[in-house]
Enzyme design. Structure first.
Site, PDB file in Angstrom:
ATOM      1  N   HIS A 122      88.964  64.473 -32.643  1.00 57.31           N
ATOM      2  CA  HIS A 122      87.647  64.513 -33.294  1.00 57.31           C
ATOM      3  C   HIS A 122      86.724  65.339 -32.386  1.00 57.31           C
ATOM      4  O   HIS A 122      86.914  65.365 -31.161  1.00 57.31           O
ATOM      5  CB  HIS A 122      87.140  63.077 -33.395  1.00 57.31           C
ATOM      6  N   ASP A 199      90.531  57.589 -27.061  1.00 60.52           N
ATOM      7  CA  ASP A 199      89.537  57.469 -28.124  1.00 60.52           C
ATOM      8  C   ASP A 199      90.128  56.531 -29.175  1.00 60.52           C
ATOM      9  O   ASP A 199      91.014  56.914 -29.940  1.00 60.52           O
ATOM     10  CB  ASP A 199      89.256  58.865 -28.710  1.00 60.52           C
ATOM     11  N   GLN A 202      89.511  55.186 -34.300  1.00 62.59           N
ATOM     12  CA  GLN A 202      90.266  54.931 -35.539  1.00 62.59           C
ATOM     13  C   GLN A 202      91.378  53.913 -35.341  1.00 62.59           C
ATOM     14  O   GLN A 202      92.129  53.638 -36.268  1.00 62.59           O
ATOM     15  CB  GLN A 202      90.865  56.241 -36.081  1.00 62.59           C
ATOM     16  N   LYS A 225      83.062  50.987 -37.100  1.00 62.95           N
ATOM     17  CA  LYS A 225      84.386  51.229 -37.680  1.00 62.95           C
ATOM     18  C   LYS A 225      85.249  49.963 -37.600  1.00 62.95           C
ATOM     19  O   LYS A 225      86.394  49.959 -38.006  1.00 62.95           O
ATOM     20  CB  LYS A 225      85.064  52.381 -36.958  1.00 62.95           C
ATOM     21  N   CYS A 363      85.125  66.428 -39.176  1.00 59.36           N
ATOM     22  CA  CYS A 363      84.784  66.482 -37.735  1.00 59.36           C
ATOM     23  C   CYS A 363      85.988  66.855 -36.880  1.00 59.36           C
ATOM     24  O   CYS A 363      86.148  66.339 -35.750  1.00 59.36           O
ATOM     25  CB  CYS A 363      84.207  65.153 -37.239  1.00 59.36           C
TER      26      CYS A 363
END
Ligand code: PLP
Length: 406
Positions: A122, A199, A202, A225, A363
């Site tokens: 991202h 990261d 997600q 999220k 993104c």
């Protein structure tokens, strides 16, 4: 097993109608919905206890401060951090990565050093590193992925040299859905002395995350999220590393003593939490983690995996539809395109049917470039989605094909 109907009852938005049609919400990768317990707890704090944290002696301030520190322990427990000092509240994943890019960069990155990211990141896990490299005259290197959407680990191995100071990698790609083998990647990076930032934006709502088992140095995620509020997120960092990093932002709360001659800084985690945090958002995030913790992230993930397979099978029946990302390990995201239909038209027409998906570059422009696409459509799943909703999506896609005569 996950009781989907029971879960859905906690999310009133799922009963909303758009253009007279029952909402089918498949944009969970952008932001998930919030359940009633999260909204109720935040409302309770706004209405009964609102007061700034860490600086009052009065009842309300102490109440908010305690609730914030309880939320910190909730996060610690959720990601299995060794200490609550390793949990720093930020505005989200983006801010967490920027914090590391600045503070780790100041302490550990110099001219000629390298930062390694992957082609499927991202923008939030690309641009802060580019800014750091520019500042420090360091070099950004990229691990490519193959057409299935899996990282080319042989190239990763080759790029891993002692010049690499940090590897930034998504646990789950927001476009391809690929679940990257982060545990192995971390072990390999550590062998050359590089640190790793994961990261987990997600991943956090879909896979159990154990920072000690992964042995990651940093991990970032956003509250919104994982069924929590917007404006609040988390940076996990190993205590020893955080201790060696200078503060990022200066201001209240991050200081021990302020003198014009010399200011000294607060202990962890407060050293990295300048200014008034979103203290009611933090309470909401703690509640969201409690909520999903009761259901079980592993259970939710297993249900979503079943749904993902069902969705992909159904979508493959549509001859002109192409799915991007066919990795063996995949979670909760399906990006696709229908030959001859612009992604924006597809998204707009689905919207008219009450189906919310994301369209555009998601993104992740490098991923678009990899496939030579100007954009894609993305359906992203959550534990409250159902097979009936997937059927509606596929029905909608077929309708669009008919309408546009392709
Ligand atoms: N990283 C990934 C993989 C994401 O999917 C996102 C958001 O979509 C981000 C980072 C940025 O998250 P936020 O905008 O909440 O900071």
């Amino acid at each position: 097993m996950v009781d989907v109907e029971k879960i859905r009852a906690d999310f009133p938005i799922l009963e909303e109608k758009v253009y007279g049609k029952l909402l089918v919400y498949l944009d969970n990768g952008a932001t998930a919905q919030r359940p009633l317990p999260v909204v109720d707890r935040m409302t309770e704090y706004y209405l009964k206890y609102n007061s700034n944290v860490h600086r009052g002696v009065h009842y309300l301030s102490n109440k908010c401060t305690d609730a914030n520190e309880e939320a910190r322990r909730e996060v610690q427990h959720f990601i299995h951090a060794a200490s609550e000092k390793e949990v720093i509240f930020t505005r989200g994943t983006t801010e967490a990565i920027n914090l590391v890019a600045y503070a780790f960069g100041e302490a550990f990155v110099g001219e000629g050093d390298e930062i390694l990211v992957t082609e499927m990141e991202h923008h939030a896990n690309i641009v802060p590193w580019q800014m750091l490299c520019e500042r420090k005259k360091a070099v950004l290197k990229v691990v490519p992925f193959d057409d299935k959407g899996e990282l080319q680990l042989d190239i990763y191995e080759k790029l891993l040299t002692e010049r690499v100071k940090l590897v930034g990698v998504a646990y789950v790609s927001n476009v391809l859905g690929t679940v990257n083998p982060v545990r192995e990647m971390i072990a390999r990076a550590h062998a050359v002395g590089a640190k790793v930032l994961v990261d987990a934006a997600q991943a956090i709502a879909h896979l159990p995350v154990d920072v000690q088992e992964l042995d990651c140095d940093f991990l970032a995620f956003s509250g919104h999220k994982v069924y929590g509020p917007t404006g609040v997120g988390v940076l996990y960092g190993k205590e020893k590393l955080l201790e060696q990093m200078p503060p990022w932002q200066g201001g209240g709360e991050m200081i021990r003593e302020v003198r014009f001659e010399k200011t000294t800084y607060n202990e962890l985690p407060f050293k990295f939490e300048a200014g008034t945090p979103d203290f009611i958002g933090i309470v909401g995030l703690g509640e969201a983690l409690k909520y999903i913790g009761k259901i079980g992230v592993a259970e939710a993930g297993r249900y979503e995996e079943e749904l993902l397979h069902y969705a992909q099978e159904q979508m493959r029946q549509i001859p002109r539809l192409r799915i991007f990302g066919e990795a063996r390990q995949k979670a909760s995201v399906i990006s696709f395109q229908i030959d001859g239909i612009h992604h924006f038209d597809l998204g707009t027409l689905l919207d008219q049917m009450g189906i919310a998906v994301r369209t555009g570059q998601l993104c992740a422009e490098p991923v678009m470039q990899h496939y030579g696409m100007t954009g894609m459509v993305r359906a992203s799943l959550a534990m409250y989605n159902t097979k009936a909703e997937i059927d509606k999506l596929c029905e909608g896609l077929r309708k669009v094909e008919k309408m546009l005569n392709v």
